[in-house]
Write an enzyme that holds these catalytic residues in place. Sequence first.
Site, mmCIF file in Angstrom:
data_model
loop_
_atom_site.group_PDB
_atom_site.id
_atom_site.type_symbol
_atom_site.label_atom_id
_atom_site.label_comp_id
_atom_site.label_asym_id
_atom_site.label_seq_id
_atom_site.Cartn_x
_atom_site.Cartn_y
_atom_site.Cartn_z
ATOM 1 C CG HIS A 200 -0.157 -0.020 2.534
ATOM 2 N ND1 HIS A 200 0.431 1.102 3.093
ATOM 3 C CD2 HIS A 200 0.130 -1.048 3.358
ATOM 4 C CE1 HIS A 200 1.019 0.776 4.216
ATOM 5 N NE2 HIS A 200 0.874 -0.536 4.406
ATOM 6 C CD GLU B 287 2.014 -6.060 8.271
ATOM 7 O OE1 GLU B 287 2.200 -7.303 8.281
ATOM 8 O OE2 GLU B 287 2.760 -5.249 7.703
#
Length: 469
Positions: free
Chosen positions: A272, A348
Amino acid sequence: MREFIVEADGGSRGNPGPAGYGSVVIDAATGETLVERAEFIGVATNNVAEYRGLVAGLSAARELDPSARVHVRMDSKLVVEQMSGRWKIKHPDMKPLAAEAARILPPGQVTYEWIPRAQNKHADRLANEAMDAGKRGEQWDAGASRATLDARTTAATPPAAEPSAPPGDAAAGAAKAREALARGRSSAPQDSDGPAKETGGETGDATSNEPGGETGRGSGTKADADFRAAHTVATPAPASSSPSTPASSTPSVGWGAAPDLGAPATFVLLRHGETLLTPQKRFSGSGGTDPSLSDVGREQAERVAAALARRGTIQHILASPLARTRETAGAVADRLGLEVTVEDGLIETDFGAWEGLTFGEVRERHPDDLNAWLADPEAEPTGGGESFAATATRIAATRDRLVAAYAGRTVLLVTHVTPIKTFVRLALGAPPESLFRMELSAASLSAVAYYADGNASVRLLNDTSHLRP
C-alpha cells in the site's frame, strides 16, 4: 425455436493499444459455423475490444434469426459477470457498450457462460487476425482468413497421415454445441436484471478470479501474457493460442512455464501507499489505528495505478481488509475498470502493544520481548500480537487457496510489508530470519509465479522513485 452459440473475444496489444475483436455464430443443432466476424478497431483497451466482439456476435445472431435463443460463451469473466447482472459496471467506457449489447436481443433469449481461454480459440484467432490486418493497414477479410487457415491446416498435416475428420465435423460440433447450451441453461442466472453486487468476483474458480472482472491482453493474447515494464515486475508469458500471431510479436519476458505445466498463477504483490506512520517507521499492523493513506500515499497509489494500466495484464484485484490497502487497491481498480475483492488472509501482522511505536521506543519499553521476537519466529510481540511463524502459516494457507483459485491468471494482491516478505520468503525457501533482511518501500511491486509442479519464481522491485510526486 432456433438456437445459436456465440463465441466472442477481443484483444489489445498495449492495453490501450492496437485492438481488435473476433466473433463466431454456431448453429447449436448442427455445430456448423454460420458467421465469422472480426474487425480492427484502432486503439482501445482489452475490455472495450471484448465488448465490441460481444456486440458483433449478438448482432450477427439477430440478423440470422431475431427470435433465436443465444448462448454466449466468452473467456472474459468481466463481460460474462457484468452481462449476467452479477457485477456492477462502473467503467465509463464499458457502460455504453454493455447497454448496446443488452438491447440487441431480449434478455430472456440470451444466456452467458464463462469458458477457459483454450475453449475460445476460434474467436481468439479471429481477433488476432483482425489485429494483424490492422498492423498492415488493412481490414480483416473473411475469405483471406479461411484460405490462410486452410493453408496452415494442410501444411501441418504429415504427408503419410490418413485424412482425419475436419475440426468442424458436424456431429462432433453439434454435440459440443448441445453440451454448451446445457451448461448455459443450468448455470444461467434466474434474473439477469436483479440487483448487482457492489463487489464482483469469484473465489474458488480453478482458472480465474478474477474478483472481478478482467483486463489485459498482452500482444493480442490474454492478460496473463505479459507484465513487462521498466519500473514494474515482469510476469510469465504463455504461448499464444492463435496461429495467426507471429512468434516474433510475442514479447519475451524472461520467464515462463514448460508447455506441459501450463501458465502459472502469478501474484503481483503491491504494498500500500504511505500513511502518516510510514515515514516515521512506526509499527502499523492489524491491531492498531488502521490509518488511511496520506496525501503522499494517495499520489503513490494513483501513480502505480497508471503504471499497471499501461501494462494491462492484471486480471483480478484482491486486497487486505485494512483501510490503507483497500484505498490503494481502489485507485488501481478505478483505473483498470475492475472490482476489488477483500481477502482477510492478506492482512498485516498484529504487533500487539507495539502498534504505533518506533523500533527504538519498543526497545526502550519492552527490551526482553523485542530480543525474543528478533531471535525466535514463534515469539509474539508484547500484549499477544501475532508471531511471524503464525503469519507464515496464515500466508501459506492463503497462498495455496489462491493458487488453486487463480491458476493461469495474473492477480494483484494489495497487502502489507510482512505478508509480502512472507510470500517471497516462502517462494525462495529462505529461513524466517530473512524477513529482517528485506525492505519494501511504500507502493513497491514484487511478483511470484506459482507453477503446476510446485515450483515458484520471484521478481522484485523496490525502487519506487518513479511513484513519488
